[in-house]
Design a protein around this motif. Structure first.
Motif, PDB file in Angstrom:
ATOM      1  N   PHE A  66       0.726  -1.050   0.117  1.00 14.90           N
ATOM      2  CA  PHE A  66       0.004   0.223   0.049  1.00 14.90           C
ATOM      3  C   PHE A  66       0.782   1.312   0.133  1.00 14.90           C
ATOM      4  O   PHE A  66       0.600   2.015  -0.906  1.00 14.90           O
ATOM      5  CB  PHE A  66      -0.938   0.235   1.418  1.00 14.90           C
ATOM      6  CG  PHE A  66      -1.734   1.407   1.386  1.00 14.90           C
ATOM      7  CD1 PHE A  66      -2.855   1.729   0.455  1.00 14.90           C
ATOM      8  CD2 PHE A  66      -1.330   2.222   2.302  1.00 14.90           C
ATOM      9  CE1 PHE A  66      -3.264   2.778   0.964  1.00 14.90           C
ATOM     10  CE2 PHE A  66      -2.164   3.202   2.624  1.00 14.90           C
ATOM     11  CZ  PHE A  66      -2.922   3.643   1.970  1.00 14.90           C
ATOM     12  N   ALA A  88       2.710   1.934  -3.251  1.00 14.33           N
ATOM     13  CA  ALA A  88       1.709   1.803  -4.385  1.00 14.33           C
ATOM     14  C   ALA A  88       1.412   3.657  -4.388  1.00 14.33           C
ATOM     15  O   ALA A  88       0.621   3.956  -5.218  1.00 14.33           O
ATOM     16  CB  ALA A  88       0.763   1.206  -4.363  1.00 14.33           C
ATOM     17  N   GLN A  89       1.948   4.451  -3.346  1.00 19.49           N
ATOM     18  CA  GLN A  89       1.348   5.804  -3.438  1.00 19.49           C
ATOM     19  C   GLN A  89       1.934   6.349  -4.647  1.00 19.49           C
ATOM     20  O   GLN A  89       2.824   6.379  -4.898  1.00 19.49           O
ATOM     21  CB  GLN A  89       1.909   6.444  -2.161  1.00 19.49           C
ATOM     22  CG  GLN A  89       1.214   5.674  -0.918  1.00 19.49           C
ATOM     23  CD  GLN A  89      -0.470   5.712  -0.861  1.00 19.49           C
ATOM     24  OE1 GLN A  89      -1.274   6.897  -1.008  1.00 19.49           O
ATOM     25  NE2 GLN A  89      -1.031   4.523  -1.009  1.00 19.49           N
ATOM     26  N   GLY A 118      -4.979  -0.436   3.127  1.00 19.81           N
ATOM     27  CA  GLY A 118      -5.327  -1.074   1.645  1.00 19.81           C
ATOM     28  C   GLY A 118      -6.653  -1.507   1.507  1.00 19.81           C
ATOM     29  O   GLY A 118      -6.585  -2.150   0.218  1.00 19.81           O
ATOM     30  N   SER A 119      -7.624  -1.705   2.229  1.00 21.60           N
ATOM     31  CA  SER A 119      -8.912  -1.814   1.825  1.00 21.60           C
ATOM     32  C   SER A 119      -9.907  -0.702   1.780  1.00 21.60           C
ATOM     33  O   SER A 119      -9.436   0.397   2.497  1.00 21.60           O
ATOM     34  CB  SER A 119      -9.567  -2.928   2.974  1.00 21.60           C
ATOM     35  OG  SER A 119      -9.488  -1.981   4.351  1.00 21.60           O
ATOM     36  N   SER A 126      -8.192   6.884   3.922  1.00 17.73           N
ATOM     37  CA  SER A 126      -8.020   6.289   2.511  1.00 17.73           C
ATOM     38  C   SER A 126      -9.599   5.940   2.348  1.00 17.73           C
ATOM     39  O   SER A 126      -9.766   4.572   2.423  1.00 17.73           O
ATOM     40  CB  SER A 126      -7.218   5.090   2.516  1.00 17.73           C
ATOM     41  OG  SER A 126      -6.958   4.533   1.231  1.00 17.73           O
ATOM     42  N   ASP A 165     -10.837   5.197  -0.754  1.00 18.67           N
ATOM     43  CA  ASP A 165     -10.819   4.178  -1.668  1.00 18.67           C
ATOM     44  C   ASP A 165     -10.078   3.094  -1.422  1.00 18.67           C
ATOM     45  O   ASP A 165      -9.868   2.085  -2.530  1.00 18.67           O
ATOM     46  CB  ASP A 165     -10.464   4.946  -3.031  1.00 18.67           C
ATOM     47  CG  ASP A 165      -8.994   5.387  -3.292  1.00 18.67           C
ATOM     48  OD1 ASP A 165      -8.281   5.256  -2.156  1.00 18.67           O
ATOM     49  OD2 ASP A 165      -8.706   6.230  -4.446  1.00 18.67           O
ATOM     50  N   GLU A 214      -6.824   3.167  -1.666  1.00 20.48           N
ATOM     51  CA  GLU A 214      -5.742   3.128  -2.412  1.00 20.48           C
ATOM     52  C   GLU A 214      -4.782   4.249  -2.190  1.00 20.48           C
ATOM     53  O   GLU A 214      -3.452   4.311  -2.060  1.00 20.48           O
ATOM     54  CB  GLU A 214      -5.934   2.850  -4.045  1.00 20.48           C
ATOM     55  CG  GLU A 214      -6.521   1.807  -4.427  1.00 20.48           C
ATOM     56  CD  GLU A 214      -7.068   1.754  -5.981  1.00 20.48           C
ATOM     57  OE1 GLU A 214      -6.717   2.942  -6.721  1.00 20.48           O
ATOM     58  OE2 GLU A 214      -7.717   0.766  -6.265  1.00 20.48           O
ATOM     59  N   LEU A 215      -5.429   5.457  -2.078  1.00 21.07           N
ATOM     60  CA  LEU A 215      -4.620   6.890  -1.907  1.00 21.07           C
ATOM     61  C   LEU A 215      -4.738   7.171  -0.386  1.00 21.07           C
ATOM     62  O   LEU A 215      -5.965   7.101   0.283  1.00 21.07           O
ATOM     63  CB  LEU A 215      -5.317   7.865  -2.569  1.00 21.07           C
ATOM     64  CG  LEU A 215      -4.773   9.353  -2.499  1.00 21.07           C
ATOM     65  CD1 LEU A 215      -3.346   9.176  -3.081  1.00 21.07           C
ATOM     66  CD2 LEU A 215      -5.508  10.502  -3.549  1.00 21.07           C
TER      67      LEU A 215
END
Length: 373
Positions: free
Chosen positions: A25, A28-29, A60-61, A67, A69, A71-72
């Protein structure tokens, strides 16, 4: 009668963070470049942590706090983060306190003093006040809060409890350390912030301290001496300050090196020059990180089994700041390999660098605490 640490209770949030999932997570930012991604991978993979617990939910969920979504990672204000602390710290504090009370055999109505410690959020009236209200403690219970002393605060809290019990025979002191470290995570290319994101978790640890007689069949610790030492350097290498987007931890690579250079001298002073391998039967070492434990082990020349409980707590919970050492002592209290009279040495590390130490003696009381997940 000697003052005793009669029981230990623990509590963690419901959400368990898998270390590899959290690593992916952060890597992936959108602002993370290849170099930062490699630093993130190394920090998470070499942490010796398998999972941690967090009040912000599954990183990550979808729907995780900070967060939407999944993801961000957002960057909430310090006020927004502290609002979560105000909501989530009290129930976790109360759960650990209730666990310690039940294990001690004392009723909430018998508590005379409350000592709390935390460095990850603030509000007033705080968790110490709410313990009195929500657990049915006497409204005359005297309260003390130890704030912003970082990872080492549990031993000053226990030292304060011991001083109270020493001076007031029959006093029953409830100690609770609660830390919600995950509230201050952020996406960053700064190696120090990356390490903080990789190692810190949330949890609460509690203890009952008293000079009163323990309940039959329950193990306990006879409390010995505490001490404090400030290392010759390190003030700029471990600190904790309040920023606009959360609290900011500085934890440089020098911290393990400084501890490694100076820990033998601290232990020698704590043990009055005695051989640590002969004088100590069990070690409770705050796992500031894997490298900190490695440096302590090497600096004092301890065998692998001496670090077993500290490494197990790091593996299963991460670094929960001040609460962590109480989880380790909880494991030692339940260790069937330790006999009555086993001598325990504790080491905690905080901003400064400050080293707090404690000496305890295990008394089995004819029984053993059940193992706890």
């Amino acid at each position: 009668m000697p003052t005793k640490l009669l029981s230990l209770g623990t509590a963690v949030p419901a959400a368990r963070l898998d270390q590899s999932r959290a690593r992916d997570f952060f890597a992936a930012q959108p602002e993370v470049n290849r170099l930062t991604a490699r630093l993130i991978g190394a920090a998470f993979d070499q942490s010796a942590i398998e999972h941690r617990y967090s009040v912000i939910g599954q990183i990550g969920s979808g729907g995780t706090l900070f967060s939407e979504d999944g993801e961000l990672l957002q960057a909430p204000s310090t006020g927004a983060r502290n609002a979560v602390y105000r909501r989530e710290a009290p129930p976790l504090t109360e759960a650990a306190a209730q666990d310690a009370l039940e294990r001690s055999g004392f009723d909430a109505s018998e508590v005379t003093h409350v000592v709390t410690a935390s460095c990850t959020g603030f509000f007033a009236p705080g968790p110490d006040y709410l313990l009195v209200r929500h657990l049915g403690l006497p409204n005359t219970a005297e309260r003390t809060h130890i704030g912003f002393m970082g990872c080492a605060a549990a031993f000053p809290a226990l030292r304060t409890a011991k001083a109270i019990a020493d001076s007031r025979p029959g006093a029953v002191v409830l100690v609770v350390c609660t830390e919600l470290c995950s509230l201050h995570i952020r996406s960053s290319s700064d190696p120090e912030q990356i390490v903080a994101s990789a190692v810190f978790g949330d949890g609460a640890g509690a203890a009952i301290v008293s000079s009163a007689d323990p309940k039959p069949g329950r193990p306990w610790f006879e409390m010995g001496d505490f001490s404090t030492a400030i290392t010759s350097e390190g003030e700029q290498d471990m600190d904790w300050t309040i920023g606009d987007s959360g609290f900011e931890m500085r934890l440089t690579a020098e911290v393990p090196r400084i501890i490694g250079r100076e820990i033998a001298g601290v232990v020698e002073s704590m043990l009055d020059g005695a051989d640590p391998l002969r004088e100590v039967d069990a070690w409770a070492v705050h796992p500031g990180g894997r490298s900190v434990l490695d440096r302590v082990q090497g600096g004092v020349d301890l065998p692998d089994e001496a670090m077993e409980h500290s490494r197990a707590v790091l593996r299963d919970f991460g670094n929960m700041s001040s609460a962590t050492i109480l989880f380790i002592l909880r494991r030692i209290l339940a260790d069937p390999a330790l006999a009555d009279g086993a001598r325990v040495a504790g080491l905690c590390f905080g901003p400064g660098l400050t080293v707090e130490t404690a000496r305890l003696t295990l008394r089995t009381g004819g029984g053993r605490e059940p193992e706890r997940a």
